[in-house]
Scaffold this active site. Structure first.
Site, PDB file in Angstrom:
ATOM      1  N   HIS A 138       3.499   3.621  12.512  1.00  0.00           N
ATOM      2  CA  HIS A 138       2.575   4.634  13.044  1.00  0.00           C
ATOM      3  C   HIS A 138       3.192   5.482  14.158  1.00  0.00           C
ATOM      4  O   HIS A 138       2.511   6.340  14.709  1.00  0.00           O
ATOM      5  CB  HIS A 138       1.273   3.988  13.556  1.00  0.00           C
ATOM      6  CG  HIS A 138       0.528   3.188  12.530  1.00  0.00           C
ATOM      7  ND1 HIS A 138      -0.753   2.715  12.740  1.00  0.00           N
ATOM      8  CD2 HIS A 138       0.861   2.784  11.280  1.00  0.00           C
ATOM      9  CE1 HIS A 138      -1.159   2.052  11.678  1.00  0.00           C
ATOM     10  NE2 HIS A 138      -0.182   2.075  10.771  1.00  0.00           N
ATOM     11  N   HIS A 185       0.849  -1.204   0.000  1.00  0.00           N
ATOM     12  CA  HIS A 185       0.000   0.000   0.000  1.00  0.00           C
ATOM     13  C   HIS A 185       0.878   1.246   0.000  1.00  0.00           C
ATOM     14  O   HIS A 185       1.951   1.272   0.604  1.00  0.00           O
ATOM     15  CB  HIS A 185      -0.979   0.002   1.173  1.00  0.00           C
ATOM     16  CG  HIS A 185      -0.358   0.058   2.541  1.00  0.00           C
ATOM     17  ND1 HIS A 185       0.100   1.237   3.111  1.00  0.00           N
ATOM     18  CD2 HIS A 185      -0.133  -0.897   3.462  1.00  0.00           C
ATOM     19  CE1 HIS A 185       0.575   0.986   4.317  1.00  0.00           C
ATOM     20  NE2 HIS A 185       0.458  -0.304   4.559  1.00  0.00           N
ATOM     21  N   GLU A 214       4.038  -6.252   4.109  1.00  0.00           N
ATOM     22  CA  GLU A 214       3.948  -5.504   5.368  1.00  0.00           C
ATOM     23  C   GLU A 214       5.167  -5.837   6.234  1.00  0.00           C
ATOM     24  O   GLU A 214       5.789  -6.903   6.079  1.00  0.00           O
ATOM     25  CB  GLU A 214       2.665  -5.873   6.116  1.00  0.00           C
ATOM     26  CG  GLU A 214       1.382  -5.390   5.451  1.00  0.00           C
ATOM     27  CD  GLU A 214       1.052  -3.942   5.784  1.00  0.00           C
ATOM     28  OE1 GLU A 214       1.858  -3.286   6.472  1.00  0.00           O
ATOM     29  OE2 GLU A 214      -0.019  -3.470   5.352  1.00  0.00           O
ATOM     30  N   GLU A 251      -5.045   1.844   2.335  1.00  0.00           N
ATOM     31  CA  GLU A 251      -5.037   0.671   3.214  1.00  0.00           C
ATOM     32  C   GLU A 251      -5.173   1.084   4.672  1.00  0.00           C
ATOM     33  O   GLU A 251      -5.836   0.405   5.460  1.00  0.00           O
ATOM     34  CB  GLU A 251      -3.732  -0.113   3.012  1.00  0.00           C
ATOM     35  CG  GLU A 251      -3.682  -1.457   3.743  1.00  0.00           C
ATOM     36  CD  GLU A 251      -3.140  -1.381   5.168  1.00  0.00           C
ATOM     37  OE1 GLU A 251      -3.254  -2.383   5.899  1.00  0.00           O
ATOM     38  OE2 GLU A 251      -2.614  -0.311   5.564  1.00  0.00           O
ATOM     39  N   GLU A 252      -4.558   2.205   5.025  1.00  0.00           N
ATOM     40  CA  GLU A 252      -4.511   2.619   6.423  1.00  0.00           C
ATOM     41  C   GLU A 252      -5.861   3.083   6.968  1.00  0.00           C
ATOM     42  O   GLU A 252      -6.016   3.248   8.176  1.00  0.00           O
ATOM     43  CB  GLU A 252      -3.476   3.731   6.616  1.00  0.00           C
ATOM     44  CG  GLU A 252      -2.034   3.310   6.344  1.00  0.00           C
ATOM     45  CD  GLU A 252      -1.474   2.380   7.407  1.00  0.00           C
ATOM     46  OE1 GLU A 252      -2.224   1.973   8.296  1.00  0.00           O
ATOM     47  OE2 GLU A 252      -0.274   2.074   7.339  1.00  0.00           O
ATOM     48  N   ASP A 287      -0.214   4.435   0.911  1.00  0.00           N
ATOM     49  CA  ASP A 287      -0.573   5.475   1.873  1.00  0.00           C
ATOM     50  C   ASP A 287       0.115   5.238   3.201  1.00  0.00           C
ATOM     51  O   ASP A 287       0.554   4.131   3.522  1.00  0.00           O
ATOM     52  CB  ASP A 287      -2.095   5.561   2.060  1.00  0.00           C
ATOM     53  CG  ASP A 287      -2.701   4.286   2.621  1.00  0.00           C
ATOM     54  OD1 ASP A 287      -2.298   3.196   2.166  1.00  0.00           O
ATOM     55  OD2 ASP A 287      -3.592   4.371   3.493  1.00  0.00           O
ATOM     56  N   ASP A 331       6.467   0.941   7.131  1.00  0.00           N
ATOM     57  CA  ASP A 331       5.066   0.632   6.798  1.00  0.00           C
ATOM     58  C   ASP A 331       4.568   1.498   5.654  1.00  0.00           C
ATOM     59  O   ASP A 331       3.914   2.501   5.886  1.00  0.00           O
ATOM     60  CB  ASP A 331       4.214   0.826   8.047  1.00  0.00           C
ATOM     61  CG  ASP A 331       2.772   0.407   7.870  1.00  0.00           C
ATOM     62  OD1 ASP A 331       2.481  -0.360   6.937  1.00  0.00           O
ATOM     63  OD2 ASP A 331       1.932   0.868   8.670  1.00  0.00           O
TER      64      ASP A 331
END
Length: 384
Positions: free
Chosen positions: A358, A72, A164, A136-137, A74, A104
């Site tokens: 994150h 992903h 991931e 995705e997030e 984003d 990530d």
């Protein structure tokens, strides 16, 4: 460009989910075009974002079968986080590469793109596919748009690797995630005239407690899977707001809740317990106070659980290439279950640590990127 140069380019693009990712996607498309690979962009309904899907054909031109490399584009916000370096500029400190998305999961995309020239030069009898998604997030919103289009086009693939961050270790299963928004509608009144109102916050509280009761049941009674760090299905209420003044009976209360279900547990059967309580117990009590009371529950984002088969060719191949035989299952969600649900056996394996995701000062170790390159190179060579 090599992997580090690609990572520097990707990190510099602020693809926080609230923003468009078109700049990054078009950069990937143009780079692939420079290698003679035609990528298709599959746009979001609003047109402001896009998935990218590209096939690196086999030596004989075959485009069906083969393996999908999925990631992903984003990233999560950096708002309110204290970073020691600019989050959207790749920065090396003490031998680590810092920046939003380094772990990530732009590191995996960077390694995949850096190896495209090598992939094309390999004498492969099967194709490699690149599938890079948006959003995705915020609940895996982009990949379903891409996969629906690929199904329409008749794509067939033998397996998929979702990159991931797993420390380049094999993850064969993860929980599903299901997000809901609930709006409880009562009737406002002056708080000195309580019987004339219908308190939306109090009834929302009853429903929240019921959700907690369901969660407690799964914690106490299972089912369980000991391979997970949290070995049972969980439900939590994570946001709530309501009311306009301390002396006014609130007519509206809104809250968001989620559940993360073990593979094999149907999301609909979990939600049906919430719906049953609303319809059979809560609404009848509310409507004794206010005939027009209602409770609206809307499903938001969701992503299915993953349970990969150990017998699947992709599982055996990735285990052999990584020399990793340990069974690992994780509580966080990925897009892997979406690929599995359309008949593409899928596992999760990528560079970096999920513990970095994150957070401020997110980083990836260069050694992880190198390990990813070695893995992807061997994966391509296995298609000879």
């Amino acid at each position: 460009m090599n992997t580090r140069a690609w990572l520097e380019t990707l990190v510099a693009m602020d693809t926080t989910s609230r923003n468009s990712n078109l700049g990054l996607i078009e950069c990937l498309r143009d780079a692939l075009a420079g290698h003679g690979v035609a990528a298709q962009l599959i746009h979001s309904p609003a047109g402001d974002k896009a998935n990218l899907f590209a096939t690196l054909p086999a030596q004989d031109g075959q485009t069906q079968g083969g393996i999908v490399l999925s990631g992903h584009t984003d990233v999560v916000p950096v708002d309110g986080q204290e970073w020691d370096s600019p989050p959207f500029a790749l920065t090396e400190r003490a031998g680590l590469l810092y920046g939003r998305g380094t772990a990530d999961m732009k590191g995996f995309i960077a390694a995949s793109m850096a190896l495209v020239p090598e992939f094309l030069a390999m004498p492969r009898s099967k194709p490699l596919h690149l599938a890079f998604s948006y959003d995705e997030e915020v609940g895996c919103a982009g990949a379903p748009v891409m996969l629906a289009e690929l199904q329409r086009q008749g794509l067939k693939a033998d397996g998929c690797v979702v990159g991931e961050p797993t420390g380049m270790q094999v993850v064969v299963a993860h929980k599903g995630i299901n997000l809901y928004r609930c709006r409880v509608h009562g009737r406002a009144a002056h708080s000195s005239l309580t019987p004339r109102g219908c308190n939306a916050i109090e009834y929302a509280a009853r429903l929240i407690c019921r959700i907690r009761d369901i969660a407690d049941h799964y914690k106490a009674q299972g089912p369980y899977d000991a391979f997970y760090d949290v070995p049972f299905t969980t439900l939590t209420t994570n946001q709530i707001q309501g009311g306009i003044a301390v002396n006014t009976i609130p007519e509206l209360c809104e809250f968001n809740y989620e559940f993360r279900n073990l593979p094999g547990m149907l999301a609909d059967s979990i939600q049906s317990q919430v719906d049953e309580y609303v319809q059979q117990e809560l609404l009848p009590r509310m409507r004794q106070e206010f005939a027009e009371a209602r409770i609206d529950i809307a499903m938001g984002a969701s992503a299915p659980a993953l349970e990969a088969s150990e017998q699947a060719a992709i599982t055996q191949l990735v285990r052999a290439l990584t020399e990793d035989r340990t069974t690992r299952k994780v509580a966080y969600g990925t897009e892997a279950g979406l690929f599995q649900n359309i008949g593409i056996p899928t596992i999760v394996c990528g560079p970096g640590a999920i513990e970095q995701a994150h957070k401020p000062n997110e980083f990836v170790e260069p050694a992880q990127l190198e390990a990813c390159e070695r893995f992807l190179r061997k994966l391509g060579q296995s298609l000879a």
